[in-house]
Design a protein around this motif. Structure first.
Motif, PDB file in Angstrom:
ATOM      1  N   ALA A   1       1.023  -1.605   0.159  1.00  0.00           N
ATOM      2  CA  ALA A   1       0.065   0.221   0.263  1.00  0.00           C
ATOM      3  C   ALA A   1       0.893   1.338  -0.508  1.00  0.00           C
ATOM      4  CB  ALA A   1      -1.023  -0.281   1.323  1.00  0.00           C
ATOM      5  N   SER A   2       1.919   1.237   1.035  1.00  0.00           N
ATOM      6  CA  SER A   2       2.539   2.372   0.515  1.00  0.00           C
ATOM      7  C   SER A   2       3.470   2.650  -0.635  1.00  0.00           C
ATOM      8  CB  SER A   2       3.842   2.168   1.655  1.00  0.00           C
ATOM      9  OG  SER A   2       3.774   2.561   3.529  1.00  0.00           O
ATOM     10  N   ARG A   3       3.716   2.156  -1.334  1.00  0.00           N
ATOM     11  CA  ARG A   3       3.787   1.741  -2.639  1.00  0.00           C
ATOM     12  C   ARG A   3       3.455   2.377  -3.656  1.00  0.00           C
ATOM     13  NH1 ARG A   3       7.364  -3.699  -3.546  1.00  0.00           N
ATOM     14  NH2 ARG A   3       9.762  -3.633  -2.473  1.00  0.00           N
ATOM     15  N   GLN A   4       1.851   1.809  -2.990  1.00  0.00           N
ATOM     16  CA  GLN A   4       1.636   3.036  -5.079  1.00  0.00           C
ATOM     17  C   GLN A   4       0.970   4.123  -3.841  1.00  0.00           C
ATOM     18  OE1 GLN A   4      -2.474   0.651  -3.691  1.00  0.00           O
ATOM     19  NE2 GLN A   4      -1.400  -1.557  -5.334  1.00  0.00           N
ATOM     20  N   PHE A   5       0.725   5.090  -2.407  1.00  0.00           N
ATOM     21  CA  PHE A   5       0.388   5.711  -1.842  1.00  0.00           C
ATOM     22  C   PHE A   5       1.820   7.262  -2.873  1.00  0.00           C
ATOM     23  CE2 PHE A   5       1.586   8.747   1.644  1.00  0.00           C
ATOM     24  CZ  PHE A   5       0.046   9.834   0.794  1.00  0.00           C
ATOM     25  N   ALA A   6       2.451   6.460  -2.495  1.00  0.00           N
ATOM     26  CA  ALA A   6       4.251   6.964  -2.968  1.00  0.00           C
ATOM     27  C   ALA A   6       3.759   7.117  -4.577  1.00  0.00           C
ATOM     28  CB  ALA A   6       5.098   6.253  -2.220  1.00  0.00           C
ATOM     29  N   GLY A   7       3.842   6.393  -4.914  1.00  0.00           N
ATOM     30  CA  GLY A   7       3.757   7.154  -6.414  1.00  0.00           C
ATOM     31  C   GLY A   7       2.534   7.557  -6.491  1.00  0.00           C
TER      32      GLY A   7
ATOM     33  N   ASN B   1      -6.022   5.479   2.134  1.00  0.00           N
ATOM     34  CA  ASN B   1      -4.896   4.304   2.203  1.00  0.00           C
ATOM     35  C   ASN B   1      -4.496   3.943   3.576  1.00  0.00           C
ATOM     36  OD1 ASN B   1      -3.836   3.905  -0.612  1.00  0.00           O
ATOM     37  ND2 ASN B   1      -3.860   5.769  -0.321  1.00  0.00           N
ATOM     38  N   LYS B   2      -5.495   3.419   4.436  1.00  0.00           N
ATOM     39  CA  LYS B   2      -5.710   2.985   5.925  1.00  0.00           C
ATOM     40  C   LYS B   2      -4.390   1.665   6.209  1.00  0.00           C
ATOM     41  CE  LYS B   2      -8.957   6.009   6.581  1.00  0.00           C
ATOM     42  NZ  LYS B   2      -9.170   6.741   6.803  1.00  0.00           N
ATOM     43  N   SER B   3      -4.167   0.659   5.440  1.00  0.00           N
ATOM     44  CA  SER B   3      -3.234   0.337   5.750  1.00  0.00           C
ATOM     45  C   SER B   3      -1.891   0.229   5.171  1.00  0.00           C
ATOM     46  CB  SER B   3      -3.968  -1.339   4.423  1.00  0.00           C
ATOM     47  OG  SER B   3      -3.441  -0.692   3.073  1.00  0.00           O
ATOM     48  N   SER B   4      -1.312   1.969   4.999  1.00  0.00           N
ATOM     49  CA  SER B   4      -0.662   2.037   4.885  1.00  0.00           C
ATOM     50  C   SER B   4       0.133   2.829   5.930  1.00  0.00           C
ATOM     51  CB  SER B   4      -0.284   2.742   3.610  1.00  0.00           C
ATOM     52  OG  SER B   4       0.851   3.516   3.389  1.00  0.00           O
ATOM     53  N   HIS B   5       1.413   2.430   6.472  1.00  0.00           N
ATOM     54  CA  HIS B   5       1.785   3.323   7.266  1.00  0.00           C
ATOM     55  C   HIS B   5       2.454   4.344   6.928  1.00  0.00           C
ATOM     56  CE1 HIS B   5       2.064  -0.985   9.992  1.00  0.00           C
ATOM     57  NE2 HIS B   5       1.756   0.244  10.148  1.00  0.00           N
ATOM     58  N   LEU B   6       3.075   4.967   5.681  1.00  0.00           N
ATOM     59  CA  LEU B   6       3.731   5.863   5.275  1.00  0.00           C
ATOM     60  C   LEU B   6       1.916   7.083   5.046  1.00  0.00           C
ATOM     61  CD1 LEU B   6       5.614   7.319   3.666  1.00  0.00           C
ATOM     62  CD2 LEU B   6       4.601   6.336   1.649  1.00  0.00           C
ATOM     63  N   ALA B   7       1.181   6.498   4.864  1.00  0.00           N
ATOM     64  CA  ALA B   7       0.087   7.199   3.923  1.00  0.00           C
ATOM     65  C   ALA B   7      -0.655   8.054   5.705  1.00  0.00           C
ATOM     66  CB  ALA B   7      -1.493   6.820   3.200  1.00  0.00           C
ATOM     67  N   MET B   8      -0.676   7.422   6.680  1.00  0.00           N
ATOM     68  CA  MET B   8      -0.724   7.727   7.996  1.00  0.00           C
ATOM     69  C   MET B   8       0.241   8.591   8.496  1.00  0.00           C
ATOM     70  SD  MET B   8      -0.677   4.802  11.646  1.00  0.00           S
ATOM     71  CE  MET B   8      -1.696   3.858  10.311  1.00  0.00           C
ATOM     72  N   MET B   9       1.753   8.328   7.936  1.00  0.00           N
ATOM     73  CA  MET B   9       2.210   9.282   8.331  1.00  0.00           C
ATOM     74  C   MET B   9       2.084  10.860   7.801  1.00  0.00           C
ATOM     75  SD  MET B   9       6.349   9.441   9.319  1.00  0.00           S
ATOM     76  CE  MET B   9       6.352   8.224  10.840  1.00  0.00           C
ATOM     77  N   LEU B  10       2.348  10.393   6.723  1.00  0.00           N
ATOM     78  CA  LEU B  10       2.184  11.952   5.671  1.00  0.00           C
ATOM     79  C   LEU B  10       0.971  12.923   5.686  1.00  0.00           C
ATOM     80  CD1 LEU B  10       4.581  10.857   2.688  1.00  0.00           C
ATOM     81  CD2 LEU B  10       5.145  11.877   5.100  1.00  0.00           C
ATOM     82  N   GLY B  11       0.066  11.728   5.566  1.00  0.00           N
ATOM     83  CA  GLY B  11      -1.575  12.249   6.012  1.00  0.00           C
ATOM     84  C   GLY B  11      -1.605  13.006   7.255  1.00  0.00           C
ATOM     85  N   GLY B  12      -0.970  12.457   8.060  1.00  0.00           N
ATOM     86  CA  GLY B  12      -1.291  13.127   9.787  1.00  0.00           C
ATOM     87  C   GLY B  12      -0.848  14.068   9.781  1.00  0.00           C
TER      88      GLY B  12
END
Length: 253
Positions: A47-53, A74-85
């Protein structure tokens, strides 16, 4: 008595059976934690790879609201959780009345708190593996000690001795120790494997957090430069180039 696990199990006393089933419960818990963590790590990575792209171009174009919306999906992505927050905090503080701390500094502090929550989530359940790996051998040893005590107590009660009189009881007791080791060794290996994966994930998130803060600080610096010199067009072009570079780094984190 031949070495037959079925016969040994049938001859075990109540205490030895309790120890054996406790160790089996330890093994089931360890396997459950291991496969659940593996699923979480692989799901977060994909999920983080998709979100990063998708997040890279949004950051380059400064479409911050779109980035927040993408992160919420993207609730399952820790990267999305961090950058979104972090982006939610930055946008909220940027639009609020100015205080002693700027929006960038408040975002930095909020990202630290988000990182702590993510770390706790990534390592959730791993204490079970550490506990099983350290306790299971001693639980098995406890069963062995009690089994040997019962074997010698039987000798004293019957008044007969010799190896044949105690071999069955000792075999039953040692099987419990072997079971404890069979549970503990895989638990330690699984803990070490998951710790390595968790450390790699947290390191990549830390790098993404640092690059995200670089992007925000660079953007805030460009805005101050525009306000001071009035060269909005030239500064805006420089801003897009720099944020593209930073966003590309975030995408590869």
């Amino acid at each position: 008595m031949n070495f037959n696990l079925k016969e040994i199990y049938e001859h075990m006393g109540v205490f030895a059976l309790g120890i054996a089933w406790t160790l089996i419960a330890f093994a089931v818990a360890s396997l459950a934690v291991f496969f659940e963590r593996l699923f979480v790590f692989f799901r977060s990575r994909a999920a983080s790879r998709q979100f990063a792209g998708r997040a890279g171009p949004l950051l380059a174009q400064q479409q911050h609201d779109a980035l927040v919306k993408e992160a919420d999906g993207n609730k399952s992505s820790h990267l999305a959780m961090m950058l979104g927050g972090g982006m939610k905090t930055f946008l909220a503080k940027s639009r609020a009345p100015a205080g002693k701390l700027g929006a960038v500094e408040l975002t930095r502090r909020d990202l630290v708190r988000i990182n702590e929550r993510i770390t706790a989530d990534v390592r959730r359940g791993m204490s079970v593996l550490a506990t099983v790996g350290s306790v299971a051998p001693f639980v098995g040893l406890l069963g062995t000690v009690v089994g040997i005590i019962e074997a010698f107590a039987g000798i004293a009660k019957e008044g007969s001795g010799g190896l044949g009189a105690v071999s069955a009881g000792i075999a039953e007791a040692l099987v419990v120790t072997a079971l404890g080791l069979l549970v503990a060794i895989p638990a330690v290996l699984m803990f070490n494997f998951l710790s390595t994966r968790a450390d790699a994930l947290l390191l990549s998130l830390e790098q993404a957090r640092s690059e995200f803060m670089d992007h925000l600080e660079d953007m805030a610096g460009d805005k101050r430069a525009v306000a001071g010199h009035g060269g909005s067009h030239a500064a805006g072009a420089t801003d897009v180039v720099s944020t593209r570079t930073e966003a590309g780094d975030v995408g590869h984190a």
